[in-house]
Design a protein around this motif. Structure first.
Motif, PDB file in Angstrom:
ATOM      1  N   ASN A 253       0.845  -1.196   0.000  1.00 45.79           N
ATOM      2  CA  ASN A 253       0.000   0.000   0.000  1.00 45.79           C
ATOM      3  C   ASN A 253       0.880   1.246   0.000  1.00 45.79           C
ATOM      4  N   ASP A 255       1.188   3.260  -2.423  1.00 45.19           N
ATOM      5  CA  ASP A 255       1.591   3.586  -3.787  1.00 45.19           C
ATOM      6  C   ASP A 255       0.392   3.328  -4.690  1.00 45.19           C
ATOM      7  N   ILE A 256      -0.032   4.337  -5.428  1.00 43.95           N
ATOM      8  CA  ILE A 256      -1.263   4.221  -6.210  1.00 43.95           C
ATOM      9  C   ILE A 256      -1.148   3.168  -7.300  1.00 43.95           C
ATOM     10  N   HIS A 259      -1.497  -0.184  -5.674  1.00 46.85           N
ATOM     11  CA  HIS A 259      -2.906  -0.325  -5.299  1.00 46.85           C
ATOM     12  C   HIS A 259      -3.752  -0.699  -6.518  1.00 46.85           C
ATOM     13  N   HIS A 260      -3.485  -0.054  -7.645  1.00 48.40           N
ATOM     14  CA  HIS A 260      -4.247  -0.361  -8.856  1.00 48.40           C
ATOM     15  C   HIS A 260      -4.018  -1.800  -9.303  1.00 48.40           C
ATOM     16  N   GLU A 263      -6.158  -4.047  -7.201  1.00 49.66           N
ATOM     17  CA  GLU A 263      -7.581  -3.950  -7.539  1.00 49.66           C
ATOM     18  C   GLU A 263      -7.877  -4.593  -8.896  1.00 49.66           C
ATOM     19  N   HIS A 368      -7.965   9.231  -2.581  1.00 50.90           N
ATOM     20  CA  HIS A 368      -6.786   8.452  -2.974  1.00 50.90           C
ATOM     21  C   HIS A 368      -5.490   9.090  -2.496  1.00 50.90           C
ATOM     22  N   ASP A 369      -5.509  10.379  -2.228  1.00 50.09           N
ATOM     23  CA  ASP A 369      -4.310  11.021  -1.699  1.00 50.09           C
ATOM     24  C   ASP A 369      -4.070  10.630  -0.245  1.00 50.09           C
ATOM     25  N   GLN A 372      -4.521   4.325   0.105  1.00 54.32           N
ATOM     26  CA  GLN A 372      -4.682   3.479  -1.079  1.00 54.32           C
ATOM     27  C   GLN A 372      -4.949   2.051  -0.621  1.00 54.32           C
ATOM     28  N   THR A 373      -6.139   1.828  -0.083  1.00 55.58           N
ATOM     29  CA  THR A 373      -6.548   0.503   0.348  1.00 55.58           C
ATOM     30  C   THR A 373      -8.019   0.303   0.008  1.00 55.58           C
ATOM     31  N   LEU A 376     -11.263   2.604   0.667  1.00 54.41           N
ATOM     32  CA  LEU A 376     -11.757   3.646  -0.230  1.00 54.41           C
ATOM     33  C   LEU A 376     -13.093   3.300  -0.863  1.00 54.41           C
ATOM     34  N   MET A 415     -11.736   5.118  -9.569  1.00 51.27           N
ATOM     35  CA  MET A 415     -10.513   4.632 -10.195  1.00 51.27           C
ATOM     36  C   MET A 415     -10.906   3.720 -11.352  1.00 51.27           C
TER      37      MET A 415
END
Length: 648
Positions: A253, A255-256, A259-260, A263, A368-369, A372-373, A376, A415
């Motif tokens: 986590n 880091d976007i 995280h993407h 997901e 998201h700022d 990143q889990t 959200l 997202m």
């Protein structure tokens, strides 16, 4: 020394010990045990409360086992029952698992006053500690419930909220993690300054502790989507770790992009193949359509009409992984993920790129700022790009036209997951007040002290769509009648709905129109030859007043809107209008405004009251409460003014 002498000494010693034991016993009975003193002192301090949480805690441990990093928590709460009333209202506790979380051990113990101390009673619930219920409690009893959870997914660690429905003396959240694990914490709430934070090292482990002492009972507030908007809470997450012998960090986590990737695993490979029914239905729906927008609208309309919402989860993964579109089509039902799967598949068959997008409704106060889990999100929608703009068809709405979004995701971040390496964060716009319009026209006639009349209510935007959604589930006539009455009610409690008609349009912007006939008893006041008629039949916007003096977080509203109201009074023959109130207007920049005017038409024998309101915000800040309340109080005074008719 002779044996006789030794025997005498032993007898004297035994006698002394007996006397000492008697003295100790008397002392014990003369005063309460230290434990009783402690809890009786708490009960005295909170004598006006029914119950107090002495302790409320979660201790989480990140640990290594068989070369893997794992996590578990022990949750505990201890309650003191102060009043007799609490014995039957707070005597049941919950023991919770959850998504990727299982309960592995639990215990429930009651401590019941017995003389000067406590009698311990082990509680066993027949459901296996799922919801232990304590019986046989007395005033000043104590209960302690605990359970252990194993967290099977490090990316979905649970958070901890400080506070309960009753005062809490000590609330604590602790995380113990190896030194090679980098932890992150999101601390949120209206007032996080009450949280004391400490970090220390203990035998190769880093201990993160968050504590709050002497918390008052958590107050419930209106106009807020979720208590987490103001309740102080902590969300832990593992940022990264490097196991022994590893050459690089494992990033979970914080880091976007990481995280993407996590997901996207839930939708990767979705609908690579589609069955013949779905392809044939798509071709049928888009036949003759000349633009991508028209194709998207037709498919969206079909899903809205024929699919119904149903969430059935057999496993944890069912809450995250959409079913294939052909499976959903055979069932003709599904949850938000399943609706998105069908829409995405049909758009792709139609040659229109479409993607799944995850989003949090307004129940989720995060961006998201900040984190990143999975905290959200609680919703999934389909995303397509039309004429350079992102559009989000949502199969869980059965009324809204294409290009509009559910009211509870306005302002939230979606997202969009395009592929394994590409994503886009898009903020859902807030619908302007010019699109959410209510037109309410009323005509009234005097009937002695009563008023009879008709209404024409034309709803546009969210007002129309919400009413249509509610009506779709009102199958019984009585339920529907009561709902329409709540919308049409005006004047006083003697309002009687005589008849009504509903026109819920299914094309265009899907407006909704309600017409009614009604009567209001004892609405007209009479003094001699003068009749006093209050034409302000509705208390529009008076509910915007903020009455919580201690509120230190915003007031949240569902949507921006415009309200246009007219009330036309037919002046009876033989009467003249002897007084009308002055016109008035007011407003606060960035919040809302009103404009009220009266007009007498002697030729038509009418008096018309026109009221217009514009709400330009979905959030009123604490710094704006005073100005907002002043505006509401102005309206309240204006609503008491009456038109005076003088008869012969």
């Amino acid at each position: 020394m002779t044996n006789a002498r030794i025997q005498i000494l032993w007898q004297r010693k035994a006698a002394c010990l007996l006397v000492a034991a008697i003295l100790v016993s008397c002392a014990a009975h003369a005063q309460l045990s230290l434990k009783r003193q402690k809890y009786d002192s708490i009960a005295a301090r909170y004598k006006n409360e029914h119950i107090v949480y002495v302790e409320d805690s979660r201790k989480m441990e990140i640990y290594e086992e068989d070369g893997e990093l794992k996590a578990r928590s022990t949750v505990a709460d201890e309650k003191l029952y102060i009043s007799d009333r609490s014995l039957n209202t707070h005597n049941q506790d919950g023991i919770y698992g959850g998504t990727f979380t299982s309960v592995t051990a639990a215990g429930a113990t009651a401590y019941i006053p017995d003389g000067n101390d406590y009698k311990m009673v082990q509680n066993r619930d027949k459901n296996g500690y799922v919801s232990p219920r304590y019986t046989g409690l007395k005033k000043n009893s104590i209960t302690r419930t605990w359970y252990t959870q194993e967290h099977e997914e490090l990316r979905m660690l649970p958070g901890f909220a400080f506070g309960n429905e009753a005062p809490t003396l000590y609330s604590m959240f602790e995380v113990r993690a190896p030194r090679y694990v980098k932890m992150g914490f999101l601390v949120k709430g209206a007032d996080t300054s009450v949280i004391k934070r400490t970090v220390k090292e203990d035998g190769g482990m880093i201990v993160y502790r968050f504590t709050v002492k002497n918390l008052p009972a958590v107050k419930e507030y209106d106009e807020v989507p979720n208590v987490l908007y103001y309740m102080a809470h902590v969300i832990p997450y593992v940022v990264s770790f490097r196991m022994t012998g590893a050459r690089k960090d494992s990033v979970l986590n914080g880091d976007i992009n990481a995280h993407h990737r996590f997901e996207y695993n839930f939708v990767n490979g979705l609908n690579y193949k589609t069955d013949s029914f779905l392809r044939k239905k798509t071709a049928e729906l888009i036949r003759g359509a000349y633009s991508d927008r028209e194709k998207v609208a037709r498919i969206f309309g079909w899903v809205q009409k024929y699919f119904h919402y149903e969430a059935l989860y057999a496993t944890d993964m069912d809450g995250f992984v959409p079913n294939p579109a052909d499976t959903v089509c055979k069932r003709m039902y599904g949850d938000c993920k399943d609706m998105s799967s069908v829409l995405m598949a049909m758009y792709q068959v139609a040659g229109i790129p479409a993607y799944c997008a995850v989003i949090g409704t307004n129940d989720k106060p995060y961006t998201h700022d900040e984190i990143q889990t999975q905290h959200l999100y609680n919703h999934m929608i389909c995303a397509v790009k039309l004429d350079g703009e992102w559009v989000f068809p949502d199969g869980t709405t059965h009324v809204q036209p294409l290009g509009t979004d559910r009211w509870d995701i306005q302002g939230k971040e979606a997202m969009i997951m395009m592929d394994a390496t590409h994503h886009k964060i898009v903020r859902i716009p807030e619908m302007p007040a010019t699109r959410n319009v209510t037109i309410d026209n009323t005509t009234i006639d005097l009937a002695y002290n009563d008023v009879t009349g008709t209404t024409y209510q034309h709803y546009k935007g969210y007002e129309a769509w919400e009413i249509a959604e509610v009506l779709a589930y009102k199958n019984r006539k009585k339920e529907k009648d009561e709902f329409i009455r709540s919308l049409a009610k005006r004047g006083n409690n003697k309002f009687i709905l005589k008849n009504y008609d509903v026109d819920a349009r299914t094309d265009g912007e899907k407006d909704l129109i309600i017409t009614t006939g009604f009567m209001i008893g004892d609405h007209v006041q009479k003094a001699g030859r003068e009749y006093f008629v209050n034409m302000n039949l509705e208390n529009t916007f008076l509910d915007l007043r903020m009455n919580d003096e201690d509120r230190n977080f915003p007031m949240y509203l569902k949507w921006k809107k415009t309200v246009k109201e007219t009330v036309t009074l037919n002046v009876p023959k033989g009467f003249r209008v002897s007084y009308v109130p002055k016109n008035a207007r007011g407003g606060v920049d960035g919040l809302w405004s009103y404009n009220i005017s009266y007009k007498v038409n002697n030729a038509n024998h009418t008096v018309t009251l026109t009221r217009e309101y514009v709400l330009n915000t979905m959030k009123i800040m604490p710094s704006q409460f005073a100005a907002n309340n002043k505006l509401v109080d102005q309206l309240k005074k204006l609503y008491k003014e009456t038109v005076v008719l003088t008869g012969k």
